[in-house]
Design a protein around this motif. Structure first.
Motif, PDB file in Angstrom:
ATOM      1  N   LEU A 163       4.620 -12.375   2.035  1.00  0.00           N
ATOM      2  CA  LEU A 163       4.377 -13.011   0.670  1.00  0.00           C
ATOM      3  C   LEU A 163       4.353 -14.481   0.913  1.00  0.00           C
ATOM      4  CD1 LEU A 163       7.238 -11.323  -1.380  1.00  0.00           C
ATOM      5  CD2 LEU A 163       4.773 -11.076  -1.564  1.00  0.00           C
ATOM      6  N   ARG A 176      -0.336  -7.887  -0.023  1.00  0.00           N
ATOM      7  CA  ARG A 176      -0.383  -8.669  -1.055  1.00  0.00           C
ATOM      8  C   ARG A 176      -1.275  -8.838  -2.168  1.00  0.00           C
ATOM      9  NH1 ARG A 176       1.099 -14.635  -0.354  1.00  0.00           N
ATOM     10  NH2 ARG A 176       1.234 -14.635  -2.602  1.00  0.00           N
ATOM     11  N   THR A 178      -3.293  -7.162  -3.869  1.00  0.00           N
ATOM     12  CA  THR A 178      -3.709  -6.091  -4.649  1.00  0.00           C
ATOM     13  C   THR A 178      -2.879  -6.090  -6.030  1.00  0.00           C
ATOM     14  OG1 THR A 178      -3.434  -3.821  -4.870  1.00  0.00           O
ATOM     15  CG2 THR A 178      -2.012  -4.728  -3.289  1.00  0.00           C
ATOM     16  N   SER A 179      -3.530  -5.503  -6.971  1.00  0.00           N
ATOM     17  CA  SER A 179      -2.844  -5.290  -8.273  1.00  0.00           C
ATOM     18  C   SER A 179      -2.013  -4.038  -8.331  1.00  0.00           C
ATOM     19  CB  SER A 179      -3.948  -5.365  -9.550  1.00  0.00           C
ATOM     20  OG  SER A 179      -4.760  -4.361  -9.245  1.00  0.00           O
ATOM     21  N   LEU A 181       0.604  -1.742  -8.518  1.00  0.00           N
ATOM     22  CA  LEU A 181       1.888  -1.674  -8.880  1.00  0.00           C
ATOM     23  C   LEU A 181       2.952  -1.404  -7.916  1.00  0.00           C
ATOM     24  CD1 LEU A 181       2.803  -3.410 -11.481  1.00  0.00           C
ATOM     25  CD2 LEU A 181       3.214  -1.095 -12.314  1.00  0.00           C
ATOM     26  N   LYS A 184       3.267  -3.732  -5.146  1.00  0.00           N
ATOM     27  CA  LYS A 184       4.114  -5.074  -5.556  1.00  0.00           C
ATOM     28  C   LYS A 184       5.387  -4.918  -5.591  1.00  0.00           C
ATOM     29  CE  LYS A 184       0.401  -7.401  -8.065  1.00  0.00           C
ATOM     30  NZ  LYS A 184       0.320  -8.574  -7.098  1.00  0.00           N
ATOM     31  N   GLN A 188       8.389  -6.238  -3.189  1.00  0.00           N
ATOM     32  CA  GLN A 188       9.634  -6.752  -3.845  1.00  0.00           C
ATOM     33  C   GLN A 188      10.847  -6.411  -3.430  1.00  0.00           C
ATOM     34  OE1 GLN A 188       8.094  -9.448  -5.522  1.00  0.00           O
ATOM     35  NE2 GLN A 188      10.232 -10.322  -5.366  1.00  0.00           N
TER      36      GLN A 188
END
Ligand code: HEM
Length: 232
Positions: A163, A176, A178-179, A181, A184, A188
């Motif tokens: 990150l 990181r 990329t969209s 989900l 992500k 996270q």
């Protein structure tokens, strides 16, 4: 193949006591577990169970490595496809990548990202520090730590480094970029204070156990090699 001599040393030690019973594939699976245990801080719960009984291949093909191993210049979908081809999910791919929280890399694996560097992809102070360690057109291919923050500990620090744009490979940064989900949410979760590291360790163990079951030879398939670097 830094440290490969350790696999041959373990094989020699086992062969001396119990010839042609324990495969190199089993030795590798147990060595990976022991490395995890030692590098995560030697807690009993990290000594995860490893099944045994794998046999070694009759041949070793360079083309299998170049065909199936992901490369450091891969983007997110290439990484995803390469893990999916072996039955691993995006979540497992992200989880296993946490191994880049320990060990070293040769400069040649990432210098293409340094000259010139893209400040959107790599933190400028980190890039400048890497440029000193890995000069352009150097005569010797140097090595640098994969994880600049906790280089000798296997932990979830890798995900914070991802990150912060403080990772060596384009493939690390791609996690990181990329969209997706799942990607992500997984990253996270591993950077969540207090629980992130414990969560990552338990999922890493499960993914390593799955990796250790991948394409195994059993029974009378293959052979038990006398030495790991050559077939019998
Ligand atoms: C996601 C795709 C992956 C790519 C593209 C990748 C690529 C690489 C590259 C290029 C290096 C540096 C090699 C060198 O220059 O000496 C490296 C090192 C390393 N990788 Fe990966 N890797 C990936 C996944 C994994 C996984 C799944 C694991 C283990 C579960 C792993 C564990 C390691 C370790 C421990 C090192 C350090 C080796 C040393 O200290 O000599 N990597 N990886």
């Amino acid at each position: 193949m830094r440290g490969y001599y350790l696999i041959e040393a373990a094989k020699t030690a086992v062969e001396n006591i119990c010839p042609e019973v324990v495969s190199c594939a089993d030795i590798l699976a147990f060595a990976a577990r022991d490395a995890f245990y030692l590098l995560t801080g030697k807690s009993d719960s990290d000594l995860y169970s490893v099944s045994a009984g794998r046999r070694d291949g009759n041949v070793s093909l360079l083309t299998e490595a170049t065909t199936f191993l992901p490369r450091p210049d891969f983007g997110f979908s290439q990484l995803n496809n390469s893990f999916a081809a072996k039955g691993f999910s995006t979540d497992e791919m992200i989880t296993l990548s946490g191994a880049h929280s320990v060990g070293q890399s040769h400069c040649s694996s990432f210098t293409s990202r340094l000259y010139p560097y893209n400040p959107d992809q790599i933190d400028p102070s980190y890039a400048q520090a890497l440029q000193i360690l890995c000069p352009q057109n150097a005569a010797v291919d140097g090595v640098v730590p994969q994880d600049n923050v906790t280089p000798d500990t296997l932990d979830a620090q890798y995900y914070t480094n991802v990150l912060n744009n403080e990772v060596l490979f384009f493939s690390d940064w791609a996690l990181r970029n990329t969209s997706d989900l799942v990607a992500k949410v997984t990253i996270q979760s591993y950077t969540t204070p207090l629980i992130g590291n414990t969560l990552w360790k338990s999922k890493f163990i499960a993914a390593m156990q799955k990796l250790g079951q991948l394409d195994v030879l059993t029974g009378t398939q293959g052979q038990i090699r006398k030495t790991c670097g050559a077939n019998n």
